[in-house]
Write a protein that holds these residues in place. Structure first.
Motif, PDB file in Angstrom:
ATOM      1  N   GLU A 321      38.461  50.345  57.003  1.00  0.00           N
ATOM      2  CA  GLU A 321      38.270  51.781  57.177  1.00  0.00           C
ATOM      3  C   GLU A 321      36.831  52.198  56.831  1.00  0.00           C
ATOM      4  N   GLU A 322      36.231  51.528  55.861  1.00  0.00           N
ATOM      5  CA  GLU A 322      34.828  51.814  55.543  1.00  0.00           C
ATOM      6  C   GLU A 322      33.924  51.455  56.719  1.00  0.00           C
ATOM      7  N   THR A 323      34.223  50.366  57.385  1.00  0.00           N
ATOM      8  CA  THR A 323      33.443  49.976  58.569  1.00  0.00           C
ATOM      9  C   THR A 323      33.612  51.002  59.681  1.00  0.00           C
ATOM     10  N   LYS A 324      34.836  51.493  59.857  1.00  0.00           N
ATOM     11  CA  LYS A 324      35.086  52.534  60.858  1.00  0.00           C
ATOM     12  C   LYS A 324      34.287  53.798  60.546  1.00  0.00           C
ATOM     13  N   LEU A 461      20.739  71.281  56.403  1.00  0.00           N
ATOM     14  CA  LEU A 461      20.243  70.238  55.507  1.00  0.00           C
ATOM     15  C   LEU A 461      21.208  69.972  54.355  1.00  0.00           C
ATOM     16  N   VAL A 462      21.733  71.039  53.752  1.00  0.00           N
ATOM     17  CA  VAL A 462      22.684  70.843  52.653  1.00  0.00           C
ATOM     18  C   VAL A 462      23.951  70.172  53.189  1.00  0.00           C
ATOM     19  N   GLY A 463      24.385  70.600  54.387  1.00  0.00           N
ATOM     20  CA  GLY A 463      25.555  69.965  54.988  1.00  0.00           C
ATOM     21  C   GLY A 463      25.330  68.493  55.277  1.00  0.00           C
ATOM     22  N   LEU A 464      24.134  68.143  55.767  1.00  0.00           N
ATOM     23  CA  LEU A 464      23.822  66.738  56.043  1.00  0.00           C
ATOM     24  C   LEU A 464      23.826  65.905  54.756  1.00  0.00           C
ATOM     25  N   GLN A 465      23.280  66.469  53.689  1.00  0.00           N
ATOM     26  CA  GLN A 465      23.305  65.765  52.402  1.00  0.00           C
ATOM     27  C   GLN A 465      24.736  65.457  51.978  1.00  0.00           C
ATOM     28  N   GLU A 466      25.568  66.488  52.040  1.00  0.00           N
ATOM     29  CA  GLU A 466      26.949  66.323  51.602  1.00  0.00           C
ATOM     30  C   GLU A 466      27.710  65.369  52.525  1.00  0.00           C
ATOM     31  N   TYR A 467      27.478  65.495  53.819  1.00  0.00           N
ATOM     32  CA  TYR A 467      28.181  64.640  54.780  1.00  0.00           C
ATOM     33  C   TYR A 467      27.851  63.169  54.563  1.00  0.00           C
ATOM     34  N   PHE A 468      26.563  62.839  54.506  1.00  0.00           N
ATOM     35  CA  PHE A 468      26.186  61.433  54.403  1.00  0.00           C
ATOM     36  C   PHE A 468      26.441  60.856  53.013  1.00  0.00           C
ATOM     37  N   TYR A 469      26.562  61.694  51.998  1.00  0.00           N
ATOM     38  CA  TYR A 469      26.970  61.187  50.685  1.00  0.00           C
ATOM     39  C   TYR A 469      28.474  60.978  50.642  1.00  0.00           C
ATOM     40  N   ASP A 470      29.222  61.949  51.152  1.00  0.00           N
ATOM     41  CA  ASP A 470      30.669  61.961  50.993  1.00  0.00           C
ATOM     42  C   ASP A 470      31.384  61.006  51.942  1.00  0.00           C
ATOM     43  N   GLN A 471      30.888  60.852  53.168  1.00  0.00           N
ATOM     44  CA  GLN A 471      31.634  60.124  54.187  1.00  0.00           C
ATOM     45  C   GLN A 471      31.285  58.646  54.291  1.00  0.00           C
ATOM     46  N   VAL A 472      30.227  58.197  53.615  1.00  0.00           N
ATOM     47  CA  VAL A 472      29.942  56.761  53.607  1.00  0.00           C
ATOM     48  C   VAL A 472      30.874  56.075  52.602  1.00  0.00           C
ATOM     49  N   PRO A 473      31.007  54.748  52.679  1.00  0.00           N
ATOM     50  CA  PRO A 473      31.730  54.024  51.635  1.00  0.00           C
ATOM     51  C   PRO A 473      31.117  54.303  50.258  1.00  0.00           C
ATOM     52  N   ASP A 474      31.945  54.274  49.241  1.00  0.00           N
ATOM     53  CA  ASP A 474      31.476  54.598  47.892  1.00  0.00           C
ATOM     54  C   ASP A 474      30.318  53.715  47.450  1.00  0.00           C
ATOM     55  N   SER A 475      30.274  52.474  47.928  1.00  0.00           N
ATOM     56  CA  SER A 475      29.211  51.540  47.526  1.00  0.00           C
ATOM     57  C   SER A 475      27.901  51.779  48.260  1.00  0.00           C
ATOM     58  N   MET A 476      27.888  52.744  49.207  1.00  0.00           N
ATOM     59  CA  MET A 476      26.700  52.972  50.040  1.00  0.00           C
ATOM     60  C   MET A 476      26.144  54.377  49.867  1.00  0.00           C
ATOM     61  N   ARG A 477      26.402  55.058  48.775  1.00  0.00           N
ATOM     62  CA  ARG A 477      26.049  56.467  48.689  1.00  0.00           C
ATOM     63  C   ARG A 477      24.546  56.699  48.602  1.00  0.00           C
ATOM     64  N   GLY A 478      23.817  55.802  47.989  1.00  0.00           N
ATOM     65  CA  GLY A 478      22.360  55.918  48.015  1.00  0.00           C
ATOM     66  C   GLY A 478      21.830  55.749  49.426  1.00  0.00           C
ATOM     67  N   LEU A 479      22.372  54.765  50.130  1.00  0.00           N
ATOM     68  CA  LEU A 479      21.988  54.547  51.524  1.00  0.00           C
ATOM     69  C   LEU A 479      22.411  55.731  52.379  1.00  0.00           C
ATOM     70  N   GLY A 480      23.522  56.376  52.004  1.00  0.00           N
ATOM     71  CA  GLY A 480      23.974  57.557  52.732  1.00  0.00           C
ATOM     72  C   GLY A 480      22.964  58.693  52.665  1.00  0.00           C
ATOM     73  N   ILE A 481      22.400  58.927  51.470  1.00  0.00           N
ATOM     74  CA  ILE A 481      21.355  59.955  51.340  1.00  0.00           C
ATOM     75  C   ILE A 481      20.128  59.541  52.153  1.00  0.00           C
ATOM     76  N   GLY A 482      19.862  58.237  52.206  1.00  0.00           N
ATOM     77  CA  GLY A 482      18.772  57.752  53.050  1.00  0.00           C
ATOM     78  C   GLY A 482      19.020  58.063  54.518  1.00  0.00           C
ATOM     79  N   LEU A 483      20.273  57.964  54.959  1.00  0.00           N
ATOM     80  CA  LEU A 483      20.616  58.299  56.341  1.00  0.00           C
ATOM     81  C   LEU A 483      20.374  59.772  56.627  1.00  0.00           C
ATOM     82  N   TYR A 484      20.720  60.627  55.657  1.00  0.00           N
ATOM     83  CA  TYR A 484      20.458  62.063  55.829  1.00  0.00           C
ATOM     84  C   TYR A 484      18.961  62.310  55.995  1.00  0.00           C
ATOM     85  N   LEU A 485      18.153  61.706  55.141  1.00  0.00           N
ATOM     86  CA  LEU A 485      16.701  61.904  55.220  1.00  0.00           C
ATOM     87  C   LEU A 485      16.122  61.313  56.491  1.00  0.00           C
TER      88      LEU A 485
END
Length: 575
Positions: A321-324, A461-485
């Protein structure tokens, strides 16, 4: 209690935090002594100082390139866009390193030191007599670019690590802290915009009246002081331990699914492999019916011994599910790129517009060109505050949804405001060009476009931050913020490509290019209309993509057994 939610945000004051975080001694954190706002305030302060430094440089960059380094407008715009692009794409690498190897806390420290080195190089290139542009322009230019790209590297580690580390201080499994986390992203951006506001007013004024060198020294001092404050909060933080590359489990799922591509999926999803909840501290995800081919990675093969249960042969439902989730983010990321293209104009052409207009405020004071960016920061601060304190509470009561409005709807609203902002900018620029004396037109004509962009940022921008932090796998949350940026970074690169293409097309047959040597001989209004058209068409694409999107759903750890049709899943992000 938050009315209309049916959730008492004061309940559940358990003694210990039961997620995968640890305290500074490596033990499960004590809820009352760690995390939440008591830890987040230390983290927010260093974000304030980083944005102060970044925007003190970014908003004046195109002015510095054209006036001090004597670059042509289109060359300066491309260089500014390239720097903005690199600076906002570097967090992809920084988030990967933080999540997988260094940890977010350590990455913040290392990247802040790198940031300080970059600011020091900038100060040296501007204060040392032998390195000043009037003595050695080429050497000064080299050191200047070295300094700003060291800042890019520092930002690359700082931004994804710090924001995700701040959000990590709130436990998603605790009702009160989950609601606090939703507010965290809003108030994080208020602090961010406060740093921007001071950066584009006080720092920019110091650059004009005192000098870039002195301003760089001030920025370095503030950054150093904030690092000390950040380190002072170490006892209050909740830490996530790095577990190696966050991308490896995703690749394992794909490999396992390909290896078992000839197997038949079971009719009952509970027959797929999953770790028992009591055997892990990690959050487990609910099974979904999308991208069913990947489910084959979780099929338990009969016979074959230990070989069939190796990680590259068998994955859990949560890993699948994380891959999905990551694959589902790709079209969302693509659909937000035109917003990044429009956002790139704020610190380039919008600022340059202000520099050629009447900036007098009374008989004795002239507004620095980069300070007009403060209007966007003010628009964002007001929007975020009203959103958090007025709109969300009302929508919570009206809908019973603890988020008030879905993340993707929030982003879409912001993108629509951005399209309106760039259209207004086109109309204002056309009026300036048609006026008898363009230089006499007041800079306050730019207020509507900056405010509209600020409101757009407050939503998108705030929505993108929250989306890419919240919807990535828990182990990828730093990378998720990188995706937002990276949305803004890739948007900056795309903006440069559009400038190059428009320049070539518009100058064919000996015609005047849209991008002349200065703004008065350019057709910036046509470029803005082009971006507005791209953005408007993209809104239709965005609506189509988001209408098919399914949010992450987390299995309630209290249920224990994974019984088909009887699993209670709590939505991490409500639709």
């Amino acid at each position: 209690m938050e009315k209309g939610l049916g959730v008492d945000v004061t309940e559940g004051k358990e003694e210990w935090v039961h997620d995968s975080s640890v305290d500074h001694r490596g033990r499960p954190p004590l809820r009352g002594a760690t995390g939440s706002w008591k830890a987040a305030m230390f983290i927010i302060l260093i974000e304030f100082s980083e944005r102060l430094s970044y925007f003190g440089i970014a908003t004046s960059l195109i002015i510095y390139l054209t006036k001090v380094l004597q670059e042509e407008l289109k060359v300066a715009a491309k260089n500014a866009n390239y720097w903005n692009g690199v600076t906002t794409l570097m967090p992809l690498l920084g988030g990967f390193v933080a999540d997988g190897y260094l940890g977010r806390f350590s990455t913040v420290i290392v990247s802040t030191v790198m940031y300080l080195v970059g600011l020091s190089v900038l100060a040296m290139s501007q204060l040392a007599p032998s390195l000043r542009p009037d003595h050695a322009l080429h050497l000064h230019e080299t050191l200047f670019f070295v300094g700003i790209y060291l800042v890019s590297v520092g930002t690359g580690g700082h931004k994804p690590s710090l924001e995700s580390f701040g959000a990590d201080q709130f436990d998603d499994g605790h009702a009160a802290e989950r609601v606090q986390k939703m507010s965290f992203f809003n108030w994080w951006n208020c602090a961010l915009c406060s740093g921007i506001l001071l950066g584009v007013t006080f720092i920019v004024y110091a650059q004009e009246k005192i000098g870039w060198g002195a301003a760089s020294v001030v920025l370095a001092a503030v950054m150093g002081a904030s690092l000390v404050v950040f380190l002072a909060g170490w006892r209050f933080y909740r830490y996530q331990s790095p577990e190696g590359s966050p991308l490896t489990p995703l690749v394992k799922v794909v490999v396992a699914a390909v290896r078992k591509r000839h197997l038949q999926l079971p009719d009952n999803a509970t027959e797929l492999h999953e770790v028992k909840p009591q055997n892990t501290r990690k959050r487990q995800l609910c099974h979904t019916d999308k991208l069913r081919f990947l489910d084959k990675a979780a099929i338990v093969e009969l016979g074959g011994g230990d070989e069939t249960r190796r990680p590259w042969r068998l994955a859990t439902v949560t890993q699948v599910e994380e891959t999905k989730l990551v694959l589902a983010m790709v079209p969302i990321w693509v659909a937000t790129l035109p917003f990044g293209m429009v956002a790139a104009q704020l610190s380039t052409f919008f600022i340059k517009q202000g520099s050629v207009m009447d900036r007098r405020l009374g008989p004795h004071f002239v507004i620095p060109p980069a300070s007009v960016f403060s209007l966007a920061a003010i628009g964002m601060i007001v929007t975020v505050a009203l959103y958090d304190k007025v709109l969300v509470p009302y929508l919570r009561r009206a809908t019973g949804d603890e988020r008030g409005i879905s993340i993707l709807k929030r982003i879409g609203i912001g993108m629509a405001f951005a399209v309106a902002g760039i259209a207004v900018a086109a109309a204002v620029e056309r009026r300036r060009l048609n006026s008898a004396s363009p230089a006499a037109m007041s800079v306050f004509w730019l207020v509507p476009q900056f405010l509209l962009m600020g409101v757009g940022d407050g939503f998108a921008l705030v929505g993108l931050q929250e989306y890419f932090y919240d919807q990535v796998p828990d182990s990828m949350r730093g990378l998720g913020i990188g995706l937002y940026l990276s949305v803004v970074g890739a948007g900056s690169f795309l903006s440069s490509l559009v400038i190059t293409a428009a320049d070539r097309v518009s100058s064919r047959g000996g015609r005047a290019s849209w991008f002349g040597k200065d703004l008065n001989h350019s057709r910036l209004d046509l470029f803005y209309w082009l971006l507005a058209g791209i953005g408007a068409v993209n809104l239709v694409f965005y609506a189509l993509v988001t209408s098919r999107y399914s949010y992450k759903t987390v299995k309630d750890a209290r249920t224990g057994d994974d019984i088909a049709g009887d699993i209670e899943c709590i939505a991490s992000a409500n639709t």
